[in-house]
Motif scaffolding. Structure first.
Motif: not given
Length: 375
Positions: A71-84, A86-92
């Motif tokens: 397993c190469a990790g979590g789906d970082v691109q999905a985390l990125y999408k959530s972060a951008v 909802q900048p400043g959060g909450p990043c649901e």
């Protein structure tokens, strides 16, 4: 089984044994190196919960589909999408992912029944969190482990604050700051793996587990797992690669012997070395986020005496604050989205980071910690 592997992100089987059954979990998204999504985390949690109270399931074997990665990790691109989005959060999405992933990691660490992880190929990020939480962790000649979170402005989470703080000497902090790549022999040395077994023995290991007359007592079943794994490990000694961490332990101790974290960063990044492993580690920290290097160092320091539940509570606080800050999105953009490898970090030097800003990452962003019920 083959059809399932093509359609289901996680495949669950119950293999009959001489007495009882062995649960088999296959992370089955080989195209993304079996990277974890929120759906996969939830499926793992649900099945682990169910099998924990199923008296017919004596042990659980966890593997990744394909030959490239456990397993190469979590789906970082999905985390990125959530972060951008909802900048400043909450990043649901991202915050739900971290919360439920860490809960699943805690379940693995505290599971009464034997969990055998076949850590073959790439093991990074969330994959390392799964492997480290298992009670019988097997690495092979193709195991490749790294925690390169400093390069995307994250931190070695998923329990990294636990297992890196328990690594010998200063090796855990060095790996956290530099993202240095390690192999199976290194994993055993720093304590995140238990046995080296050549990958050719995998089918025989599973067959051996299925030949057991399992007990209803977890302690007896842990002994049976060791009985199965031991001879394969003994047969595989000659196939084990040479480690990198132990031979460099004295150098690592010197590099980490600084007056403060800024001095340590200077020592690592100013090395004049022909050693390729040390040089790659040096360059990774030099090009990584200096803000991230500071929160990595502080997280390890603040959790050095913490219990497991406290570790995950501290990690969810830091991860939530990081995902709401633009440094993470910029790191992922540069490395994985645009792939220009030219992140515009907020600070070029660690000494430029205001103490008040660093403090914010260690301040609860909510009234109640979402993992307050652990332990």
């Amino acid at each position: 089984m083959e059809e399932q592997l093509m359609t289901e992100p996680v495949v669950f089987e119950e293999l009959p044994a001489a007495e009882g059954k062995v649960g088999r979990i296959t992370l089955s998204v080989a195209a993304t190196l079996n990277s974890l999504t929120l759906e996969m985390v939830d499926q793992l949690q649900e099945k682990l919960n169910a099998w924990s109270t199923d008296d017919s399931i004596a042990a659980v074997f966890i593997e990744g589909a394909g030959e490239k990665a456990f397993c190469a990790g979590g789906d970082v691109q999905a985390l990125y999408k959530s972060a951008v989005e909802q900048p400043g959060g909450p990043c649901e999405y991202a915050e739900a992912f971290f919360t439920r992933e860490y809960r699943m990691n805690y379940t693995l660490h505290t599971y009464a029944k034997p969990l055998i992880c076949w850590g073959h190929g790439i093991v990074m990020g969330g994959g390392l969190g799964v492997m480290a939480g298992c009670s019988h962790r097997v690495v092979t000649e193709r195991t490749r482990i790294a925690m390169p979170e400093v390069t995307i402005a994250l931190f070695p989470d998923v329990g990294g604050s636990w297992f890196l703080n328990h690594a010998p000497g200063k090796t855990g902090e060095f790996l956290a700051l530099t993202g240095a790549s390690i192999n199976g022999a290194d994993a055993i040395y720093i304590g995140i793996a238990d046995r080296f077994i050549a990958s050719e023995h995998k089918d025989a290991v599973i067959a051996g587990l299925c030949q057991q007359q399992w007990s209803t007592e977890p302690a007896a079943n842990h002994a049976r797992v060791r009985h199965v794994l031991r001879p394969f490990a003994e047969q595989s000694i000659s196939a084990s690669p040479a480690g990198q961490v132990e031979p460099h332990a004295a150098t690592i101790a010197q590099l980490l012997d600084g007056d403060d974290i800024h001095d340590i960063i200077d020592k690592i990044t100013s090395q004049d070395t022909d050693d390729p492993w040390l040089a790659k580690a040096r360059d990774s920290l030099a090009h990584g986020s200096k803000l991230a290097a500071l929160w990595i160092d502080r997280q390890l320091w603040e959790t050095r005496h913490a219990g497991l539940a406290e570790i995950f509570q501290a990690e969810i606080m830091l991860a939530t604050n990081i995902i709401r800050h633009p440094e993470f999105a910029e790191g992922v953009r540069a490395l994985l989205i645009d792939k220009d490898r030219k992140p515009a970090w907020q600070y070029q030097a660690s000494r430029d980071v205001p103490t008040a800003l660093l403090d914010q990452f260690f301040t609860p962003p909510w009234r109640e910690n979402p993992l307050a019920d652990l332990g």
